[in-house]
Design a protein around this motif. Structure first.
Motif, PDB file in Angstrom:
ATOM      1  N   ARG A 216       0.819  -1.214   0.000  1.00 48.25           N
ATOM      2  CA  ARG A 216       0.000   0.000   0.000  1.00 48.25           C
ATOM      3  C   ARG A 216       0.853   1.265   0.000  1.00 48.25           C
ATOM      4  O   ARG A 216       0.408   2.321  -0.475  1.00 48.25           O
ATOM      5  N   ASP A 217       2.055   1.182   0.559  1.00 50.47           N
ATOM      6  CA  ASP A 217       2.962   2.333   0.574  1.00 50.47           C
ATOM      7  C   ASP A 217       3.840   2.365  -0.668  1.00 50.47           C
ATOM      8  O   ASP A 217       4.037   3.410  -1.291  1.00 50.47           O
ATOM      9  N   VAL A 218       4.370   1.210  -1.018  1.00 51.41           N
ATOM     10  CA  VAL A 218       5.437   1.163  -2.014  1.00 51.41           C
ATOM     11  C   VAL A 218       4.894   1.195  -3.443  1.00 51.41           C
ATOM     12  O   VAL A 218       5.491   1.827  -4.322  1.00 51.41           O
ATOM     13  N   MET A 219       3.770   0.532  -3.703  1.00 52.31           N
ATOM     14  CA  MET A 219       3.252   0.530  -5.072  1.00 52.31           C
ATOM     15  C   MET A 219       2.931   1.943  -5.569  1.00 52.31           C
ATOM     16  O   MET A 219       3.363   2.315  -6.668  1.00 52.31           O
ATOM     17  N   PRO A 220       2.194   2.763  -4.805  1.00 58.91           N
ATOM     18  CA  PRO A 220       1.962   4.137  -5.286  1.00 58.91           C
ATOM     19  C   PRO A 220       3.255   4.928  -5.464  1.00 58.91           C
ATOM     20  O   PRO A 220       3.376   5.718  -6.417  1.00 58.91           O
ATOM     21  N   PHE A 221       4.215   4.719  -4.564  1.00 58.37           N
ATOM     22  CA  PHE A 221       5.490   5.424  -4.708  1.00 58.37           C
ATOM     23  C   PHE A 221       6.189   5.027  -6.002  1.00 58.37           C
ATOM     24  O   PHE A 221       6.669   5.899  -6.743  1.00 58.37           O
ATOM     25  N   MET A 222       6.230   3.735  -6.306  1.00 57.46           N
ATOM     26  CA  MET A 222       6.936   3.286  -7.500  1.00 57.46           C
ATOM     27  C   MET A 222       6.252   3.769  -8.778  1.00 57.46           C
ATOM     28  O   MET A 222       6.896   3.903  -9.819  1.00 57.46           O
ATOM     29  N   LEU A 223       4.952   4.031  -8.712  1.00 47.90           N
ATOM     30  CA  LEU A 223       4.218   4.525  -9.878  1.00 47.90           C
ATOM     31  C   LEU A 223       4.241   6.050  -9.996  1.00 47.90           C
ATOM     32  O   LEU A 223       3.732   6.606 -10.975  1.00 47.90           O
ATOM     33  N   SER A 224       4.850   6.706  -9.006  1.00 50.58           N
ATOM     34  CA  SER A 224       4.863   8.173  -8.978  1.00 50.58           C
ATOM     35  C   SER A 224       6.101   8.728  -9.667  1.00 50.58           C
ATOM     36  O   SER A 224       7.052   8.009  -9.988  1.00 50.58           O
ATOM     37  N   GLY A 225       6.085  10.046  -9.876  1.00 52.37           N
ATOM     38  CA  GLY A 225       7.259  10.701 -10.425  1.00 52.37           C
ATOM     39  C   GLY A 225       8.462  10.572  -9.512  1.00 52.37           C
ATOM     40  O   GLY A 225       9.593  10.394  -9.979  1.00 52.37           O
ATOM     41  N   ARG A 226       8.245  10.652  -8.202  1.00 47.64           N
ATOM     42  CA  ARG A 226       9.353  10.480  -7.254  1.00 47.64           C
ATOM     43  C   ARG A 226       9.943   9.073  -7.371  1.00 47.64           C
ATOM     44  O   ARG A 226      11.153   8.896  -7.282  1.00 47.64           O
ATOM     45  N   GLY A 227       9.075   8.086  -7.541  1.00 48.24           N
ATOM     46  CA  GLY A 227       9.563   6.727  -7.715  1.00 48.24           C
ATOM     47  C   GLY A 227      10.408   6.585  -8.962  1.00 48.24           C
ATOM     48  O   GLY A 227      11.453   5.913  -8.942  1.00 48.24           O
ATOM     49  N   ALA A 228       9.971   7.202 -10.041  1.00 51.90           N
ATOM     50  CA  ALA A 228      10.748   7.150 -11.289  1.00 51.90           C
ATOM     51  C   ALA A 228      12.105   7.816 -11.106  1.00 51.90           C
ATOM     52  O   ALA A 228      13.131   7.305 -11.590  1.00 51.90           O
ATOM     53  N   ARG A 229      12.127   8.947 -10.409  1.00 51.24           N
ATOM     54  CA  ARG A 229      13.408   9.632 -10.180  1.00 51.24           C
ATOM     55  C   ARG A 229      14.312   8.814  -9.267  1.00 51.24           C
ATOM     56  O   ARG A 229      15.544   8.799  -9.446  1.00 51.24           O
ATOM     57  N   PHE A 230      13.712   8.133  -8.281  1.00 56.19           N
ATOM     58  CA  PHE A 230      14.498   7.245  -7.415  1.00 56.19           C
ATOM     59  C   PHE A 230      15.141   6.129  -8.233  1.00 56.19           C
ATOM     60  O   PHE A 230      16.339   5.838  -8.076  1.00 56.19           O
ATOM     61  N   LEU A 231      14.381   5.495  -9.103  1.00 59.95           N
ATOM     62  CA  LEU A 231      14.931   4.427  -9.945  1.00 59.95           C
ATOM     63  C   LEU A 231      16.032   4.960 -10.852  1.00 59.95           C
ATOM     64  O   LEU A 231      17.066   4.299 -11.044  1.00 59.95           O
ATOM     65  N   ASP A 232      15.833   6.134 -11.420  1.00 62.82           N
ATOM     66  CA  ASP A 232      16.865   6.726 -12.287  1.00 62.82           C
ATOM     67  C   ASP A 232      18.148   6.982 -11.504  1.00 62.82           C
ATOM     68  O   ASP A 232      19.257   6.707 -11.996  1.00 62.82           O
ATOM     69  N   ALA A 233      18.012   7.509 -10.279  1.00 59.42           N
ATOM     70  CA  ALA A 233      19.198   7.785  -9.467  1.00 59.42           C
ATOM     71  C   ALA A 233      19.922   6.496  -9.113  1.00 59.42           C
ATOM     72  O   ALA A 233      21.165   6.432  -9.159  1.00 59.42           O
ATOM     73  N   CYS A 234      19.172   5.453  -8.763  1.00 57.36           N
ATOM     74  CA  CYS A 234      19.808   4.177  -8.437  1.00 57.36           C
ATOM     75  C   CYS A 234      20.546   3.614  -9.633  1.00 57.36           C
ATOM     76  O   CYS A 234      21.667   3.097  -9.507  1.00 57.36           O
ATOM     77  N   ALA A 235      19.950   3.710 -10.807  1.00 55.20           N
ATOM     78  CA  ALA A 235      20.620   3.230 -12.014  1.00 55.20           C
ATOM     79  C   ALA A 235      21.888   4.042 -12.280  1.00 55.20           C
ATOM     80  O   ALA A 235      22.927   3.485 -12.662  1.00 55.20           O
ATOM     81  N   ARG A 236      21.817   5.334 -12.058  1.00 50.14           N
ATOM     82  CA  ARG A 236      22.978   6.198 -12.305  1.00 50.14           C
ATOM     83  C   ARG A 236      24.134   5.850 -11.368  1.00 50.14           C
ATOM     84  O   ARG A 236      25.308   5.877 -11.774  1.00 50.14           O
ATOM     85  N   TYR A 237      23.814   5.485 -10.123  1.00 48.16           N
ATOM     86  CA  TYR A 237      24.844   5.140  -9.149  1.00 48.16           C
ATOM     87  C   TYR A 237      25.183   3.648  -9.140  1.00 48.16           C
ATOM     88  O   TYR A 237      26.022   3.219  -8.341  1.00 48.16           O
ATOM     89  N   GLY A 238      24.538   2.873  -9.979  1.00 43.11           N
ATOM     90  CA  GLY A 238      24.818   1.433 -10.019  1.00 43.11           C
ATOM     91  C   GLY A 238      24.260   0.668  -8.844  1.00 43.11           C
ATOM     92  O   GLY A 238      24.803  -0.376  -8.456  1.00 43.11           O
ATOM     93  N   LEU A 239      23.156   1.151  -8.268  1.00 43.73           N
ATOM     94  CA  LEU A 239      22.546   0.512  -7.111  1.00 43.73           C
ATOM     95  C   LEU A 239      21.422  -0.427  -7.539  1.00 43.73           C
ATOM     96  O   LEU A 239      20.628  -0.106  -8.430  1.00 43.73           O
ATOM     97  N   GLN A 240      21.334  -1.575  -6.879  1.00 43.37           N
ATOM     98  CA  GLN A 240      20.212  -2.479  -7.076  1.00 43.37           C
ATOM     99  C   GLN A 240      19.018  -1.997  -6.255  1.00 43.37           C
ATOM    100  O   GLN A 240      19.181  -1.356  -5.211  1.00 43.37           O
ATOM    101  N   VAL A 241      17.809  -2.340  -6.719  1.00 39.77           N
ATOM    102  CA  VAL A 241      16.581  -1.953  -6.024  1.00 39.77           C
ATOM    103  C   VAL A 241      15.767  -3.208  -5.714  1.00 39.77           C
ATOM    104  O   VAL A 241      15.452  -3.997  -6.609  1.00 39.77           O
ATOM    105  N   GLU A 242      15.440  -3.380  -4.450  1.00 39.99           N
ATOM    106  CA  GLU A 242      14.577  -4.469  -3.990  1.00 39.99           C
ATOM    107  C   GLU A 242      13.434  -3.860  -3.183  1.00 39.99           C
ATOM    108  O   GLU A 242      13.398  -2.645  -2.953  1.00 39.99           O
ATOM    109  N   HIS A 243      12.505  -4.729  -2.733  1.00 37.78           N
ATOM    110  CA  HIS A 243      11.347  -4.262  -1.983  1.00 37.78           C
ATOM    111  C   HIS A 243      11.051  -5.275  -0.880  1.00 37.78           C
ATOM    112  O   HIS A 243      10.634  -6.399  -1.167  1.00 37.78           O
ATOM    113  N   GLU A 244      11.303  -4.890   0.366  1.00 38.79           N
ATOM    114  CA  GLU A 244      11.087  -5.793   1.505  1.00 38.79           C
ATOM    115  C   GLU A 244       9.788  -5.378   2.179  1.00 38.79           C
ATOM    116  O   GLU A 244       9.710  -4.331   2.841  1.00 38.79           O
TER     117      GLU A 244
END
Length: 349
Positions: free
Chosen positions: A69-97
């Motif tokens: 309920r918290d993470v799905m809306p975040f991942m679909l948001s603009g902030r979520g997209a920017r978070f994924l872009d930043a992680c890719a830029r820094y070579g970070l993996q993304v998981e969801h616990e």
């Protein structure tokens, strides 16, 4: 997908797994070791730059938290997209616990399908905690909805984390009552991971969280070969904020629990989920925030003990480390994150 087709595909995957016909977590065991943090979607929703800090600390992975309920809306948001872009830029993996079971099996279903939910000690069905793992239709609902979550909350490592209720109660129906909490969890996890491998990622693996009521090793139910152990000994942090964690000592209770679990799950893929940076725990999950009582020597000793017992993957909750935390304690308070990263790199050499 129609129910019949979904069940047919997942059952075929289960048959292949039991016959040794599908990839196992041995494949995942060759991946780079995890050096991670687990942070809430709220922690990622402000100006606080977690990807940059994780990169500076030499971490490999950021996992989002708390639940779908918290993470799905975040991942679909603009902030979520920017978070994924930043992680890719820094070579970070993304998981969801994720604390997931109450989303995977919606409580609203209790009115029409009470048999999907656990039976309490008095013989009454109740929606207050976990499911009835002996009910195949409950497992189908859970597996289908886990696939839905995974398609939105994609894991770049292929590792997924869908947890049962914290310190939840098991089902006591006639078919379930002889099974431990861990064994009931494994039944659910087996269904989820088989669905993920059919519908999302043929190499997907899923965590079996050893935590509170699932800390004992499963004996009566065999884990799917694509489950891996996640060991989260929260009870050893019995004095919140007072740096009185119970140490991991040879012959002690916690390493004994870990060794018994490693008789069932491979050490090569196991992960320690700890609380070294968990401001939420030290704050007792409420404000005012407490500063993280970082202790490098104790953390180094924890890592050495885990490594001696074959654990090479590490992550820690770092919930509440966000804009409010920096406002309260200043930028220098984040040095503990960088120190954590240094210790992990040293432990991996």
């Amino acid at each position: 997908m129609k129910r019949r087709d979904f069940l047919k595909r997942v059952l075929a995957a289960a048959t292949a797994a039991s016959a040794g016909g599908c990839l196992t977590v041995e494949t995942a065991g060759r991946r780079a070791a995890t050096r991670g943090v687990v942070v809430s979607a709220r922690d990622l929703s402000g100006a606080f730059d977690w990807p940059r800090l994780a990169h500076e600390a030499g971490l490999t992975t950021i996992a989002t938290h708390i639940g779908p309920r918290d993470v799905m809306p975040f991942m679909l948001s603009g902030r979520g997209a920017r978070f994924l872009d930043a992680c890719a830029r820094y070579g970070l993996q993304v998981e969801h616990e994720l604390h997931a079971i109450d989303w995977l099996l919606p409580r609203t279903m209790f009115a029409t399908d009470p048999a999907f939910f656990r039976m309490n000690e008095k013989g009454a069905r109740t929606p207050d905690s976990n499911c009835c793992p002996s009910n195949p239709f409950a497992l189908e609902v859970i597996a289908c909805r886990a696939v839905e979550v995974a398609r939105i909350c994609h894991s770049t490592t292929g590792r997924y984390f869908y947890w049962m209720t914290d310190n939840g109660q098991k089902c006591n129906c006639r078919k379930c009552r002889e099974l431990s909490g861990a064994e009931q969890a494994v039944i659910v996890e087996n269904a989820i991971v088989r669905a993920l491998r059919v519908e999302v990622d043929p190499n997907a693996t899923l965590a079996h969280l050893a935590y509170q009521f699932t800390m004992d090793p499963p004996r009566l139910v065999k884990p799917d070969p694509n489950l891996f152990l996640e060991f989260a000994p929260i009870e050893r942090w019995h004095a919140h904020g007072e740096q009185r964690r119970e140490p991991l000592v040879e012959g002690g209770d916690w390493l004994g629990k870990l060794d018994r679990l490693l008789e069932v799950f491979p050490a090569a893929t196991a992960q320690a989920l700890e609380y070294w940076l968990d401001a939420s725990l030290f704050s007792k999950w409420k404000k005012p925030l407490a500063r993280i009582p970082w202790d490098a020597d104790k953390t180094r000793a924890d890592l050495a003990a885990y490594r001696k017992h074959g654990i090479g993957n590490f992550t820690t909750f770092a919930v509440y480390v966000n804009d409010d935390y920096v406002n309260d304690f200043g930028a220098l308070s984040l040095d503990c994150v960088r120190a954590y990263g240094r210790l992990l790199r040293e432990a991996g050499k």
